[in-house]
Design a protein around this motif. Structure first.
Motif, mmCIF file in Angstrom:
data_model
loop_
_atom_site.group_PDB
_atom_site.id
_atom_site.type_symbol
_atom_site.label_atom_id
_atom_site.label_comp_id
_atom_site.label_asym_id
_atom_site.label_seq_id
_atom_site.Cartn_x
_atom_site.Cartn_y
_atom_site.Cartn_z
ATOM 1 N N LEU A 1 24.141 80.590 109.075
ATOM 2 C CA LEU A 1 24.955 79.763 109.964
ATOM 3 C C LEU A 1 26.186 79.217 109.253
ATOM 4 C CD1 LEU A 1 22.146 77.817 111.863
ATOM 5 C CD2 LEU A 1 23.682 79.550 112.796
ATOM 6 N N THR A 2 26.018 78.864 107.991
ATOM 7 C CA THR A 2 27.172 78.373 107.228
ATOM 8 C C THR A 2 28.207 79.478 107.056
ATOM 9 O OG1 THR A 2 25.696 76.882 106.012
ATOM 10 C CG2 THR A 2 27.889 77.242 105.096
ATOM 11 N N GLY A 3 27.733 80.695 106.804
ATOM 12 C CA GLY A 3 28.659 81.826 106.717
ATOM 13 C C GLY A 3 29.421 82.023 108.008
ATOM 14 N N GLU A 4 28.719 81.920 109.135
ATOM 15 C CA GLU A 4 29.374 82.048 110.432
ATOM 16 C C GLU A 4 30.424 80.955 110.621
ATOM 17 O OE1 GLU A 4 29.008 84.429 112.454
ATOM 18 O OE2 GLU A 4 27.131 85.408 111.907
ATOM 19 N N MET A 5 30.096 79.739 110.185
ATOM 20 C CA MET A 5 31.038 78.632 110.330
ATOM 21 C C MET A 5 32.302 78.875 109.512
ATOM 22 S SD MET A 5 30.666 74.697 109.106
ATOM 23 C CE MET A 5 31.069 75.266 107.456
ATOM 24 N N VAL A 6 32.142 79.380 108.291
ATOM 25 C CA VAL A 6 33.297 79.656 107.440
ATOM 26 C C VAL A 6 34.168 80.742 108.059
ATOM 27 C CG1 VAL A 6 33.998 80.574 105.192
ATOM 28 C CG2 VAL A 6 32.156 78.906 105.328
#
Length: 745
Positions: free
Chosen positions: A370-375
């Motif tokens: 999810l953090t990767g998607e946010m970035v």
């Protein structure tokens, strides 16, 4: 009185109340309540060891343990005298806690307890060394039947058991080197005691019995009634292995939702051996710790890479549930004193562990995704054409701040997946010890950089390659002491295992001072196997890498350790699956060094962005060796090998990626394109691309079912503009056979 002391006394008082309740149901001639009583006393003993109470309290707890110990070593049933004595004991303890809370001195210990001290000790010794003839032959193996309603408690026991067993093993190896280390001996004893208590509470009878016998053996060693011999060390290590097998089987049954089935693992023969050692005894003064031909592997440190705290502190850290004894003044000045006094360094561990929270790894993986998607979403916003050319300074400042916070968050989340490589390294200590003993060699293992952190998935998958490399070093590398002395070497061979960070990679190194690789022998074997031709001219590195070929081995005799040509093939395959590479340095007669280069994490990679026509692809930067625009005289065609590029005097095969992928390039003229050299030291390939677009970190995404069978791509990544870029599987391109200009299927 300090806060820690108050908390410790409060916990002791609570355990005492629970013990008093268990005694209510105790009856002479029955064992009801015996295991819970033993478990509660174990917890109280652990508390006393971690945060010492007044000496009267500690003495009383040890006395109660002795009374219960005599029951276990006898018929395993309560008797009226012990029930009465334990009842008086709980009343005295309750009174002692009350007066301590009021700031008054502890009441005097009853005279009967002190008078019975010697008698109890004699009874304990007599019970411990009772004859055990025929145990192994007449006793039927008792099955372990898991009948636990509280599954969470069982899972907690499994988790703690692995930690206890690991620390027991590390402590025993330290004890083998330093048999007079009383702190380490006590810590191992407490670990087995805690293990016994936990298994008793859960009614894991075979586990409880084996742990009890090993604890009894260590107790005699603590009281200097037997010495720490190689026989004692071996039986403790073997006992730990059996307990680990039980733990693994229990874990499998807990994970399997189909229910529990009896677990039968032979223990009677091992218990019989333990009891024979107890019965016959080993005089402390005449007990050799290790076999004359095999020293214990050593864990040493360097100034830049501190040694692990594998002595008493490492074991005690696992067994002490409350804050430990703290020594803030002692500062070790050298590596020996550092190992001996590692308790000082480990004293901060429980303070930190009190703030730890156990989280399922699946949740961490989801958080990383999810953090990767946010970035990615943040990058798309920043590069959105709607914001291009805006002159709003405030908005640009906010977007910059958003980018900074997103990147910091991503780094923090990724760090949650990072774990030290220490446990994997320390497993090799036992491996070296066992292999050296089996082969009659003198070998010393030195560990460096155990605190180096890398991705949890990498740590899990590194175990097999390291095992094969260590086995190879012991079997093929290190010579026997006689041969080493004849060559002017010290009789004890050395294997060094180290890890360190370099740039965006982690480097692991296995180095030995043995015989080294025999270039001519490897070459002759390769010619015989048809791997190379007689007229082929190979560099040393190319020859050395032949040992990674499937089925390749120069061993004349196949042993249970090596010789089948399987191990090093596994090493290369596993390392390449982790998107890493391996290099070999070797000097015949002086030793070999195997160096592994790996990415820090499998979730993110440093990528080199390339373009072919309108398409963009990503190459793992770790495998990109160099790039340049070739001249016409650098390109040639070799019959049977296709197009080649002269790279610094070395002919390297050329792969036109536009032709391979079936794309339309900007130009088919190599002199107007860019050549990217990828691969490893021993095996490289030149890739012809249109442009290099730069280097960036990308979050790896798994490919769907459509691309699942494609061997050309390792995954995909969403680029800053929202477009998808495929990550090229370099290993597949480097190992292409035949005409490399063929299109990918």
């Amino acid at each position: 009185m300090s806060d820690n002391s108050r908390e410790s006394l409060a916990a002791l008082a609570q355990f005492n109340s629970q013990l008093a309740m268990e005694l209510v149901f105790a009856e002479p001639g029955k064992d009801q309540g015996l295991l819970p009583v033993n478990y509660l006393l174990s917890q109280m003993a652990d508390l006393c060891a971690a945060s010492p109470p007044p000496k009267e309290i500690a003495f009383s707890v040890s006395k109660a343990q002795e009374w219960v110990e005599i029951i276990f070593l006898g018929n395993g049933l309560f008797d009226a005298d012990t029930i009465k004595r334990l009842g008086e004991w709980t009343h005295w303890m309750e009174r002692a806690f009350e007066v301590l809370a009021q700031g008054q001195p502890v009441p005097a210990i009853p005279d009967g307890w002190k008078a019975a001290d010697d008698a109890d000790a004699d009874a304990l010794a007599a019970s411990t060394v009772a004859p055990v003839a025929g145990v192994a032959n007449t006793e039927t193996e008792m099955p372990l039947i898991v009948e636990v309603d509280d599954v969470e408690m069982l899972r907690e026991f499994i988790s703690e058991s692995y930690e206890h067993l690991h620390n027991i093993e590390m402590g025993v190896l330290v004890l083998e080197d330093k048999p007079e280390d009383h702190d380490t001996l006590n810590s191992i004893f407490r670990a087995f005691h805690t293990f016994k208590g936990g298994s008793g509470l859960l009614n894991l009878t075979p586990v409880n019995r084996l742990a009890h016998e090993l604890e009894s053996l260590l107790d005699l060693a603590r009281h200097k009634k037997i010495g720490i011999s190689s026989q004692v060390i071996d039986v403790i290590l073997e006992g730990g292995d059996v307990l680990k097998r039980f733990t693994v089987e229990i874990e499998h049954q807990v994970s399997d939702q189909r229910g529990y089935s009896p677990i039968v693992i032979p223990t009677s023969e091992l218990i019989s051996r333990v009891q024979r050692i107890v019965q016959q005894g080993v005089p402390p003064s005449s007990a050799p710790v290790s076999a004359p031909s095999t020293p214990a592997p050593q864990i040493q440190s360097t100034p830049n890479h501190p040694a692990p705290a594998t002595s008493a502190a490492s074991v005690a850290a696992a067994t002490a549930p409350i804050a430990p004894i703290t020594d803030t003044e002692h500062k070790p000045e050298n590596k020996e004193s550092a190992k001996e006094n590692s308790a000082a360094r480990a004293s901060d561990a429980p303070a930190a562990s009190s703030a730890l929270v156990k989280v399922a790894t699946q949740k961490l993986d989801n958080l990383v995704d999810l953090t990767g998607e946010m970035v990615i979403a943040q990058s798309q916003v920043v590069h959105d054409p709607a914001f291009t050319g805006l002159a709003d300074v405030r908005l640009l400042r906010n977007l910059t701040q958003l980018s900074r916070i997103a990147n910091e968050l991503q780094k923090t989340v990724l760090s949650l997946r990072m774990v030290p490589i220490r446990p994997t390294f320390q497993k090799m200590t036992r491996l070296v010890r066992d292999l050296a003993t089996r082969q009659g060699k003198l070998i010393e293992l030195k560990l460096h950089g155990e605190d180096t952190e890398l991705d949890r998935t990498l740590v899990e998958q590194l175990n097999d390659p390291l095992v094969h490399m260590i086995r190879n070093a012991v079997d093929h590398g290190i010579e026997k002491d006689v041969a080493r002395l004849s060559q002017g070497k010290p009789p004890v061979g050395t294997i060094e295992l180290r890890a360190w960070h370099q740039g965006g990679s982690i480097i692991l190194e296995v180095k030995d001072d043995g015989a080294g690789l025999n270039r001519e022998r490897i070459r002759a074997k390769a010619i015989k196997e048809g791997l190379i031709k007689q007229e082929d001219i190979l560099t040393d590195d190319e020859v050395f890498h032949l040992i990674f070929e499937p089925g390749f081995s120069t061993a004349e005799v196949v042993t249970d350790v090596s010789g089948r040509g399987v191990g090093m093939d596994v090493v290369r395959r596993n390392i390449e699956q982790l998107r890493g590479k391996i290099e070999i340095l070797s000097t015949e007669g002086k030793g070999s060094t195997f160096r592994i280069y790996l990415p820090l994490t499998l979730a993110i990679i440093d990528g080199m962005l390339i373009s072919i026509g309108t398409q963009r692809y990503i190459l793992p930067a770790l495998l990109v060796r160099e790039s340049f625009r070739p001249t016409a005289d650098m390109i040639s065609t070799v019959q049977g090998r296709g197009e080649m590029v002269n790279v610094r005097g070395r002919l390297t095969p050329l792969l036109r990626l536009y032709d391979y992928f079936g794309l339309t390039p900007e130009s088919t003229d190599p002199t107007r394109s860019v050549v990217v050299v990828v691969g490893y030291e021993h095996q490289q390939r030149c890739l012809l691309v249109d442009q290099l677009l730069g280097k960036q970190e990308v979050v790896i995404k798994a490919l769907g079912e459509t691309f699942k069978q494609r061997k050309d791509f390792a995954g995909a990544a969403i680029l800053g503009d929202g477009q998808v870029g495929l990550i090229i599987e370099v290993d597949g391109l480097v190992n292409l056979k035949g005409d490399s200009s063929r299109r990918a299927s």
